[in-house]
Design an enzyme around this catalytic site. Structure first.
Site, PDB file in Angstrom:
ATOM      1  N   LYS A  89     -35.853   3.262 -25.814  1.00  0.00           N
ATOM      2  CA  LYS A  89     -35.588   2.446 -27.004  1.00  0.00           C
ATOM      3  C   LYS A  89     -36.430   1.183 -26.879  1.00  0.00           C
ATOM      4  CE  LYS A  89     -31.665   0.289 -29.431  1.00  0.00           C
ATOM      5  NZ  LYS A  89     -30.201   0.066 -29.420  1.00  0.00           N
TER       6      LYS A  89
ATOM      7  N   SER B 138     -27.911   1.563 -33.613  1.00  0.00           N
ATOM      8  CA  SER B 138     -29.283   1.113 -33.725  1.00  0.00           C
ATOM      9  C   SER B 138     -30.270   1.975 -32.927  1.00  0.00           C
ATOM     10  CB  SER B 138     -29.380  -0.332 -33.240  1.00  0.00           C
ATOM     11  OG  SER B 138     -29.019  -0.408 -31.868  1.00  0.00           O
TER      12      SER B 138
ATOM     13  N   SER C 230     -24.041   1.767 -30.671  1.00  0.00           N
ATOM     14  CA  SER C 230     -25.413   2.210 -30.940  1.00  0.00           C
ATOM     15  C   SER C 230     -25.948   3.353 -30.085  1.00  0.00           C
ATOM     16  CB  SER C 230     -26.370   1.030 -30.848  1.00  0.00           C
ATOM     17  OG  SER C 230     -26.257   0.272 -32.010  1.00  0.00           O
TER      18      SER C 230
END
Ligand code: GLN
Length: 498
Positions: free
Chosen positions: A80, A155, A179
């Site tokens: 990420k 996210s 997330s």
């Protein structure tokens, strides 16, 4: 080896294929880089560095040639874009950090590299990890491979979309209020958020420091166990909230039978608590049906279901949306165009430069949270909002401890609906916040939680079963998810066209 087969493999399978010389780390990396390009329209990736990736792959092959064997040696994965990396730019999904190049690796990144993993690139996410649909990324949305007109969740949306579309076998994510779990649920993959402090936050771009936690996202619990074993562990010199708890081998835990278990009932004796607050009218019927189907399977596996209550579940939304913005407003003050971040090209005096730089660099959701956070921390409102929220946070954590006197694990839906259409909630921040109802309390309590593929709901979209454990019970969570995945094949389903 027949190249198309490579991307169908999970972490353990690919590691074995590489160790057995059926393929090489280099071939796997090249294949998956090409595959990522082929599916660029998913918006899963934000950055590549082919030369860096291939040199890591060659190094892994060289380690293999010396006879070295580790569970991740040569396995390609991606991070990420909230983890800082030396080999790739780091943006946190924000224009504020566009072009930023970190001089060091986050501990989680370094741990995985030391275990032999090869980094394919950086994955799309909501700006500074604020969001539930990956539609707050400054670099465009990521798409859900099950239906590209829908969000992959957020996210960590790029991570979930990439794993679901078989662009890579596993990825890292971070979870501040859901997330990892929610995008895993929306994309039909497995993800675990460990106990707060289990993985180091060093080198994770901070959103809400008392909540942020890294974790793996992969197809199966078994693969998550391999990653988490490498990622987790104390890092007390560099992260003051890192827990001084010895590293664990989660893969070994999966193989250990429970006391009293039988072959037919591997989960015999496991008590699973079902919070009434998670099964009410707020949850869509299609999601509830899939979750109940998964729970029936747990009963067949020997688990007992017990009714419990987490009475302050509803309060987790206002509490989280006071505390997280408060911490964010403080963490993000460093992005002023001087110490860090974008600086406006045209500006007047110093104050004007700050204003223009921050207005240009931050997107609307981040600006909204900075304003909320600044407000709830300001003189006169601190007691009314921030302090109250902290008190209720403690009560929420106590509710969980009360519940764990009646059960070993807690189960429920991850999110009240399946993935929504891109744009559907973009104009309505409250609609996004409300969709976090089932994940926020776990984060506020600092407990480990995971999402396990549990079937499909409306429009053929995946549904996730959430499992929550007590502190440091990652092993128990992974074990329970693994037993379920031995008996079901939801986690093996692949979206059409991938
Ligand atoms: N959806 C939540 C938020 O917008 C959680 C995000 C996260 O876990 N990073 O803050």
């Amino acid at each position: 080896m027949n190249a198309p087969e490579l991307h169908q493999m999970g972490v353990a399978e690919l590691a074995t294929a590489i160790a057995d010389k059926k393929t090489s780390a280099l071939e796997a990396a090249q294949h998956l880089l090409a595959r990522a390009q082929q599916h660029a329209s998913l918006g899963a990736y934000l950055a590549f560095n082919e030369a860096f990736t291939l040199s890591q792959a060659r190094a892994a092959d060289a380690r293999l040639a010396t006879g070295e064997r580790t569970p991740l040696l040569g396995v390609p994965l991606a991070h990420k874009d909230i983890f800082v990396t030396q080999g790739f730019p780091t943006t946190a999904g924000s224009k504020m950090l566009a072009g930023y190049q970190s001089p060091f690796d986050a501990t989680v990144v370094a741990n995985l590299a030391a275990a032999g993993a090869v980094t394919l690139g950086k994955l799309n996410c909501d700006e500074f990890a604020m969001g539930s649909g990956n539609d707050n990324s400054a670099f465009g949305p990521a798409h859900n491979p099950w239906d590209v007109s829908r969000v992959p969740g957020g996210s960590s949306g790029g991570s979930a979309a990439a794993v679901a579309a078989r662009l890579l076998p596993a990825a890292t994510g971070t979870d501040t209020g859901g997330s990892i779990r929610q995008p895993a649920a929306f994309c039909g993959i497995t993800g675990i958020k460990p106990t707060y402090g289990r993985c180091s936050r060093y080198g994770m771009v901070a959103f809400a420091s008392s909540l942020d936690q890294a974790g793996p996202m992969a197809r199966s619990a078994a693969d998550c166990a391999v990653l988490l074993t490498a990622m987790a562990g104390p890092d007390i010199d560099r992260d003051s909230t890192s827990l001084d708890h010895p590293a664990e081998d989660y893969t070994a835990v999966l193989a250990q039978p429970r006391e009293g278990a039988t072959a037919a009932q591997p989960l015999k004796g496991l008590r699973i608590g079902l919070p009434t607050e998670f099964f009410g009218a707020g949850c869509a019927p299609d999601v509830l049906a899939a979750v109940r189907g998964a729970l029936a399977e747990y009963e067949r596996l020997g688990a007992t279901l017990v009714d419990i209550s987490l009475p302050r579940t509803e309060l987790s939304i206002p509490v989280y949306y006071v505390i997280a913005p408060a911490e964010a407003s403080s963490n993000l003050s460093r992005f002023d165009g001087v110490k860090f971040g974008h600086r406006a090209a045209q500006h007047g005096d110093l104050i004007d430069m700050y204003k223009k730089s921050r207005s240009e660099g931050f997107g609307p959701e981040v600006q909204r949270r900075i304003m909320i956070g600044t407000y709830v921390l300001s003189h006169g409102y601190y007691d009314a909002y921030y302090l109250q929220a902290q008190k209720i946070r403690r009560l929420i954590a106590q509710d969980f401890q009360q519940a764990f006197t009646q059960c070993d694990l807690i189960a429920g839906p991850v999110a009240p609906t399946v993935a929504w259409k891109i744009g559907e909630k973009s104009e309505d921040p409250m609609a996004n916040y409300l969709a976090d109802i089932y994940t926020l309390s776990t984060s506020l309590a600092g407990l480990p939680g995971m999402s396990v593929p549990a079937g499909f709901g409306a429009a053929g979209m995946p549904v996730g079963l959430q499992l929550v454990g007590n502190y440091f019970k990652e092993g128990e969570l992974l074990h329970a998810a693994h037993a379920f995945q031995q008996a079901t094949d939801w986690h093996l389903k692949t979206p059409q066209g991938y």
